[in-house]
Scaffold this motif. Structure first.
Motif, mmCIF file in Angstrom:
data_model
loop_
_atom_site.group_PDB
_atom_site.id
_atom_site.type_symbol
_atom_site.label_atom_id
_atom_site.label_comp_id
_atom_site.label_asym_id
_atom_site.label_seq_id
_atom_site.Cartn_x
_atom_site.Cartn_y
_atom_site.Cartn_z
ATOM 1 N N VAL A 125 -14.439 9.904 2.787
ATOM 2 C CA VAL A 125 -15.046 9.231 3.941
ATOM 3 C C VAL A 125 -15.422 7.795 3.582
ATOM 4 C CG1 VAL A 125 -17.019 9.236 5.512
ATOM 5 C CG2 VAL A 125 -15.874 11.392 4.948
ATOM 6 N N ALA A 126 -16.023 7.615 2.408
ATOM 7 C CA ALA A 126 -16.447 6.274 1.991
ATOM 8 C C ALA A 126 -15.270 5.342 1.799
ATOM 9 C CB ALA A 126 -17.251 6.370 0.689
ATOM 10 N N MET A 127 -14.136 5.878 1.338
ATOM 11 C CA MET A 127 -12.973 5.034 1.066
ATOM 12 C C MET A 127 -12.260 4.577 2.337
ATOM 13 S SD MET A 127 -12.637 4.255 -2.089
ATOM 14 C CE MET A 127 -14.422 4.029 -1.922
ATOM 15 N N VAL A 128 -12.548 5.211 3.468
ATOM 16 C CA VAL A 128 -11.913 4.783 4.722
ATOM 17 C C VAL A 128 -12.342 3.361 5.067
ATOM 18 C CG1 VAL A 128 -11.816 5.195 7.207
ATOM 19 C CG2 VAL A 128 -11.593 7.109 5.628
ATOM 20 N N GLY A 129 -13.646 3.082 4.966
ATOM 21 C CA GLY A 129 -14.132 1.736 5.274
ATOM 22 C C GLY A 129 -13.560 0.685 4.343
ATOM 23 N N THR A 130 -13.553 0.994 3.043
ATOM 24 C CA THR A 130 -12.981 0.051 2.074
ATOM 25 C C THR A 130 -11.491 -0.140 2.322
ATOM 26 O OG1 THR A 130 -14.617 0.723 0.422
ATOM 27 C CG2 THR A 130 -12.668 -0.405 -0.388
ATOM 28 N N GLY A 131 -10.782 0.957 2.600
ATOM 29 C CA GLY A 131 -9.343 0.860 2.826
ATOM 30 C C GLY A 131 -8.992 0.046 4.054
ATOM 31 N N LEU A 132 -9.739 0.205 5.134
ATOM 32 C CA LEU A 132 -9.426 -0.520 6.371
ATOM 33 C C LEU A 132 -9.465 -2.033 6.185
ATOM 34 C CD1 LEU A 132 -11.329 1.602 9.049
ATOM 35 C CD2 LEU A 132 -8.844 1.327 8.841
ATOM 36 N N LEU A 133 -10.248 -2.502 5.219
ATOM 37 C CA LEU A 133 -10.383 -3.944 4.998
ATOM 38 C C LEU A 133 -9.530 -4.455 3.844
ATOM 39 C CD1 LEU A 133 -14.236 -4.147 5.486
ATOM 40 C CD2 LEU A 133 -12.546 -5.307 6.911
ATOM 41 N N GLU B 219 0.828 -1.208 0.000
ATOM 42 C CA GLU B 219 0.000 0.000 0.000
ATOM 43 C C GLU B 219 0.864 1.261 0.000
ATOM 44 O OE1 GLU B 219 -3.084 0.327 -0.488
ATOM 45 O OE2 GLU B 219 -3.639 -1.777 -0.407
ATOM 46 N N LEU B 220 1.978 1.238 0.715
ATOM 47 C CA LEU B 220 2.873 2.395 0.712
ATOM 48 C C LEU B 220 3.427 2.635 -0.693
ATOM 49 C CD1 LEU B 220 4.807 1.861 4.070
ATOM 50 C CD2 LEU B 220 3.075 3.592 3.581
ATOM 51 N N SER B 221 3.752 1.552 -1.399
ATOM 52 C CA SER B 221 4.201 1.690 -2.787
ATOM 53 C C SER B 221 3.097 2.263 -3.658
ATOM 54 C CB SER B 221 4.645 0.338 -3.337
ATOM 55 O OG SER B 221 5.716 -0.181 -2.599
ATOM 56 N N TYR B 222 1.865 1.844 -3.385
ATOM 57 C CA TYR B 222 0.704 2.320 -4.148
ATOM 58 C C TYR B 222 0.494 3.815 -3.937
ATOM 59 C CZ TYR B 222 -4.292 2.658 -5.386
ATOM 60 O OH TYR B 222 -5.495 3.016 -5.923
ATOM 61 N N VAL C 84 -7.354 8.713 -3.520
ATOM 62 C CA VAL C 84 -6.546 7.490 -3.545
ATOM 63 C C VAL C 84 -5.577 7.462 -2.359
ATOM 64 C CG1 VAL C 84 -4.739 6.286 -4.836
ATOM 65 C CG2 VAL C 84 -6.764 7.124 -6.021
ATOM 66 N N ALA C 85 -5.033 8.620 -1.986
ATOM 67 C CA ALA C 85 -4.131 8.672 -0.835
ATOM 68 C C ALA C 85 -4.856 8.303 0.452
ATOM 69 C CB ALA C 85 -3.519 10.068 -0.712
ATOM 70 N N VAL C 86 -6.082 8.808 0.636
ATOM 71 C CA VAL C 86 -6.878 8.441 1.816
ATOM 72 C C VAL C 86 -7.156 6.945 1.818
ATOM 73 C CG1 VAL C 86 -9.135 8.712 2.911
ATOM 74 C CG2 VAL C 86 -7.909 10.722 2.064
ATOM 75 N N PHE C 87 -7.504 6.423 0.653
ATOM 76 C CA PHE C 87 -7.737 4.981 0.492
ATOM 77 C C PHE C 87 -6.505 4.186 0.940
ATOM 78 C CE2 PHE C 87 -9.063 1.660 -2.968
ATOM 79 C CZ PHE C 87 -9.329 0.747 -1.964
ATOM 80 N N GLY C 88 -5.329 4.593 0.462
ATOM 81 C CA GLY C 88 -4.107 3.869 0.788
ATOM 82 C C GLY C 88 -3.733 3.975 2.254
ATOM 83 N N VAL C 89 -3.857 5.168 2.841
ATOM 84 C CA VAL C 89 -3.522 5.351 4.262
ATOM 85 C C VAL C 89 -4.448 4.516 5.143
ATOM 86 C CG1 VAL C 89 -3.491 7.024 6.154
ATOM 87 C CG2 VAL C 89 -2.486 7.619 3.947
ATOM 88 N N ALA C 90 -5.738 4.473 4.795
ATOM 89 C CA ALA C 90 -6.672 3.641 5.558
ATOM 90 C C ALA C 90 -6.299 2.162 5.451
ATOM 91 C CB ALA C 90 -8.095 3.860 5.046
ATOM 92 N N SER C 91 -5.842 1.739 4.285
ATOM 93 C CA SER C 91 -5.432 0.350 4.116
ATOM 94 C C SER C 91 -4.191 0.037 4.944
ATOM 95 C CB SER C 91 -5.170 0.052 2.635
ATOM 96 O OG SER C 91 -4.816 -1.292 2.446
#
Length: 294
Positions: free
Chosen positions: A173-181, A19-22, A125-132
């Motif tokens: 906000v929506a991408m936080v849930g997807t990213g966490l999983l 994810e960090l690479s992403y 995309v950055a929020v998505f990656g950080v949440a992941s």
């Protein structure tokens, strides 16, 4: 190379690194392309990949832990012994996970384009990656793993409502849930493949896993693209989430089938042990027979 007890945390850490690479990779490439030229950057990225592959080939790191060093001497078991319903279930869920993730990437761009906010795509995309990354670190610290089908099913469920977001703040906000999983799901897929494959064929099993992941990435974008064309950008998130749910359901059913086949085999083994004990118990005195009985 880690032990079985450490492997889940190691795979979670590997997913975090991915994810960090992403997050960092695209930004670095864009900056270099602006400072130099896209052609130079393309050649540079290709050369880096080739050098990395050559380095791994020269180092040839083991795919077994120290306590599995003698596994290769025992010979390769037939594929039918390990490539059964359980392994097929995990490979199906690997395909479903990356189908969902590649579809989400496309749906993010489509949603922001419809809102006239494409310039915010990098931020989402950055929020998505950080949440992941956060999800991977949390999952790696847990004392007990969760079933792969459950994580993938939850990932699909939280992805579908993301289509309700129509601008970049709500999409973040929506991408936080997807990213966490995301990282937990990918790491548990890798962990399951590692556990189901005997040490002597783990390289082949990891290759199958890689092929399933690549197939999912190739399938997700056109699948979600068709859904967006036939409906609205929100339909892209729905298609991606439903693909994940379908793969999770398939994986759950195949896993249960695998367990159902395993239980009779264990029962037969128990009957064989019991029948072996009966003659020995008959030769003992009644008190000794009672002590030897389970």
């Amino acid at each position: 190379m880690t032990t079985a007890t450490q492997r889940r945390a190691a795979f979670a850490l590997e997913s975090v690194q991915g994810e960090l690479s992403y997050i960092v990779g695209p930004a670095v490439v864009i900056l270099c392309a602006a400072a130099l030229s896209p052609g130079v950057v393309a050649w540079g990225v290709g050369a880096a990949i080739a050098l990395g592959g050559a380095g791994i080939a020269l180092l040839n790191p083991p795919v077994r832990a120290a306590n599995e060093a003698d596994a290769g001497a025992a010979g390769r078991p037939p594929r039918r012994e390990w490539l059964g319903a359980g392994m097929i279930a995990v490979l199906t869920m690997a395909l479903g996970a990356t189908t969902l993730l590649s579809g989400v990437d496309l749906a993010i761009v489509a949603t922001l384009r419809a809102a006239g906010q494409v310039s915010w795509a990098a931020g989402v995309v950055a929020v998505f990656g950080v949440a992941s990354v956060a999800g991977g670190l949390i999952y790696g610290a847990l004392s007990r793993p969760l079933p792969t089908w459950l994580l993938l099913g939850l990932l699909g469920l939280v992805t579908i409502p993301a289509g309700l977001a129509h601008d970049w703040p709500w999409l973040c906000v929506a991408m936080v849930g997807t990213g966490l999983l995301t990282a937990p799901t990918l790491s548990t897929v890798a962990d399951a493949v590692s556990r189901l494959a005997p040490a002597s064929v783990r390289g082949e099993a990891i290759g199958l896993q890689s092929s399933a992941l690549s197939a999912g990435f190739a399938l997700g974008s056109p699948l979600v693209g068709v859904a967006i064309d036939l409906s609205v950008p929100a339909g892209g998130f729905a298609a991606a989430g439903l693909a994940g749910l379908a793969a999770a359901l398939t994986g759950c059913l195949l896993s249960r089938r695998s367990l159902a086949r395993t239980r009779p085999a264990l029962s037969d083994l128990g009957d064989a042990v019991a029948s072996d004990r009966e003659p020995r118990a008959a030769a003992l005195s009644p008190a000794a027979a009672r002590r030897s009985a389970p």
